[in-house]
Design a protein around this motif. Structure first.
Motif, PDB file in Angstrom:
ATOM      1  N   GLU A 128     -14.664 -14.702 -33.525  1.00  0.00           N
ATOM      2  CA  GLU A 128     -13.892 -13.702 -34.617  1.00  0.00           C
ATOM      3  C   GLU A 128     -14.396 -14.061 -35.790  1.00  0.00           C
ATOM      4  O   GLU A 128     -15.207 -13.802 -36.924  1.00  0.00           O
ATOM      5  N   GLU A 129     -14.671 -15.419 -36.167  1.00  0.00           N
ATOM      6  CA  GLU A 129     -15.456 -16.178 -37.021  1.00  0.00           C
ATOM      7  C   GLU A 129     -16.592 -16.329 -37.450  1.00  0.00           C
ATOM      8  O   GLU A 129     -17.259 -16.158 -38.231  1.00  0.00           O
ATOM      9  N   GLU A 130     -17.224 -16.465 -36.210  1.00  0.00           N
ATOM     10  CA  GLU A 130     -18.596 -16.538 -35.673  1.00  0.00           C
ATOM     11  C   GLU A 130     -19.551 -15.491 -36.011  1.00  0.00           C
ATOM     12  O   GLU A 130     -20.438 -14.985 -36.497  1.00  0.00           O
ATOM     13  N   ILE A 131     -18.214 -14.303 -36.176  1.00  0.00           N
ATOM     14  CA  ILE A 131     -18.934 -12.761 -35.194  1.00  0.00           C
ATOM     15  C   ILE A 131     -19.461 -12.742 -37.545  1.00  0.00           C
ATOM     16  O   ILE A 131     -20.138 -12.009 -38.000  1.00  0.00           O
ATOM     17  N   LYS A 132     -18.344 -12.663 -38.386  1.00  0.00           N
ATOM     18  CA  LYS A 132     -17.945 -12.917 -39.496  1.00  0.00           C
ATOM     19  C   LYS A 132     -19.766 -13.227 -40.538  1.00  0.00           C
ATOM     20  O   LYS A 132     -20.028 -13.136 -40.492  1.00  0.00           O
ATOM     21  N   GLN A 133     -19.990 -14.767 -39.474  1.00  0.00           N
ATOM     22  CA  GLN A 133     -20.912 -15.051 -40.337  1.00  0.00           C
ATOM     23  C   GLN A 133     -22.333 -14.580 -39.404  1.00  0.00           C
ATOM     24  O   GLN A 133     -22.911 -14.454 -40.433  1.00  0.00           O
ATOM     25  N   PHE A 134     -22.161 -14.087 -38.360  1.00  0.00           N
ATOM     26  CA  PHE A 134     -23.770 -13.616 -38.201  1.00  0.00           C
ATOM     27  C   PHE A 134     -23.961 -12.189 -39.018  1.00  0.00           C
ATOM     28  O   PHE A 134     -24.563 -11.958 -40.004  1.00  0.00           O
ATOM     29  N   TYR A 135     -22.618 -11.176 -39.113  1.00  0.00           N
ATOM     30  CA  TYR A 135     -22.613 -10.327 -40.514  1.00  0.00           C
ATOM     31  C   TYR A 135     -23.344 -10.673 -41.532  1.00  0.00           C
ATOM     32  O   TYR A 135     -23.981 -10.366 -42.264  1.00  0.00           O
ATOM     33  N   HIS A 136     -22.600 -11.449 -42.113  1.00  0.00           N
ATOM     34  CA  HIS A 136     -22.979 -12.161 -43.321  1.00  0.00           C
ATOM     35  C   HIS A 136     -24.602 -12.635 -43.345  1.00  0.00           C
ATOM     36  O   HIS A 136     -25.087 -12.740 -44.598  1.00  0.00           O
ATOM     37  N   ARG A 137     -25.059 -13.300 -42.467  1.00  0.00           N
ATOM     38  CA  ARG A 137     -26.030 -14.290 -42.687  1.00  0.00           C
ATOM     39  C   ARG A 137     -27.596 -12.632 -42.460  1.00  0.00           C
ATOM     40  O   ARG A 137     -27.427 -12.524 -42.807  1.00  0.00           O
ATOM     41  N   ILE A 138     -26.958 -11.348 -41.345  1.00  0.00           N
ATOM     42  CA  ILE A 138     -27.722 -10.502 -41.424  1.00  0.00           C
ATOM     43  C   ILE A 138     -27.973  -9.375 -43.117  1.00  0.00           C
ATOM     44  O   ILE A 138     -29.110  -9.168 -42.824  1.00  0.00           O
TER      45      ILE A 138
END
Length: 99
Positions: free
Chosen positions: A14-24
Motif C-alpha cells: 500500500e505504501e509503495e502504491i501510494k509512492q507510485f501514484y505520487h510519482r506518476i
C-alpha cells in the motif's frame, strides 16, 4: 506465510502504491506544464510507462495478498465456530447424561 507477515506485506505494498501514484502525478504534471526538449519528454514518457506497469503489478499483488489475508481470517473464524459448536454439543450431551 503467517498472518503477521501477510499484513506487513499488505502495508508495504500500500505504501509503495501510494509512492507510485505520487510519482506518476509529478511526471504527468511535468509533461503538461514544463517546457521540455524532445529527449526530456521521451524520458519522462518512458518513466511514466514504466511506473504505470510497476503500479499495475503492485496492485495485482496487493489484491492477491488481501485475498490470502481474507482466507486466513475466514479459516480462523471457522475454527473458532467449530470449537464453540463442539463445546456446546459436549455441554449439552454431558448435562443430559448427568441427569
Amino acid at each position: 506465510m503467517g498472518s503477521k507477515s501477510v499484513t506487513t506485506e499488505i502495508e508495504k505494498r500500500e505504501e509503495e502504491i501510494k509512492q507510485f501514484y505520487h510519482r506518476i502525478e509529478t511526471v504527468e504534471k511535468a509533461l503538461r506544464l514544463r517546457e521540455l526538449t524532445p529527449d526530456q519528454r521521451t524520458e519522462f514518457e518512458k518513466e511514466l510507462d514504466l511506473l504505470k506497469t510497476v503500479l499495475k503489478n503492485n496492485e495485482e499483488q496487493l489484491k492477491s495478498l488481501q485475498k490470502e489475508n481474507y482466507k486466513t481470517g475466514f479459516i480462523a473464524m471457522a475454527l473458532i465456530f467449530i470449537c464453540f459448536l463442539v463445546y456446546g454439543l459436549q455441554v449439552m450431551f454431558w448435562n443430559k447424561s448427568s441427569h
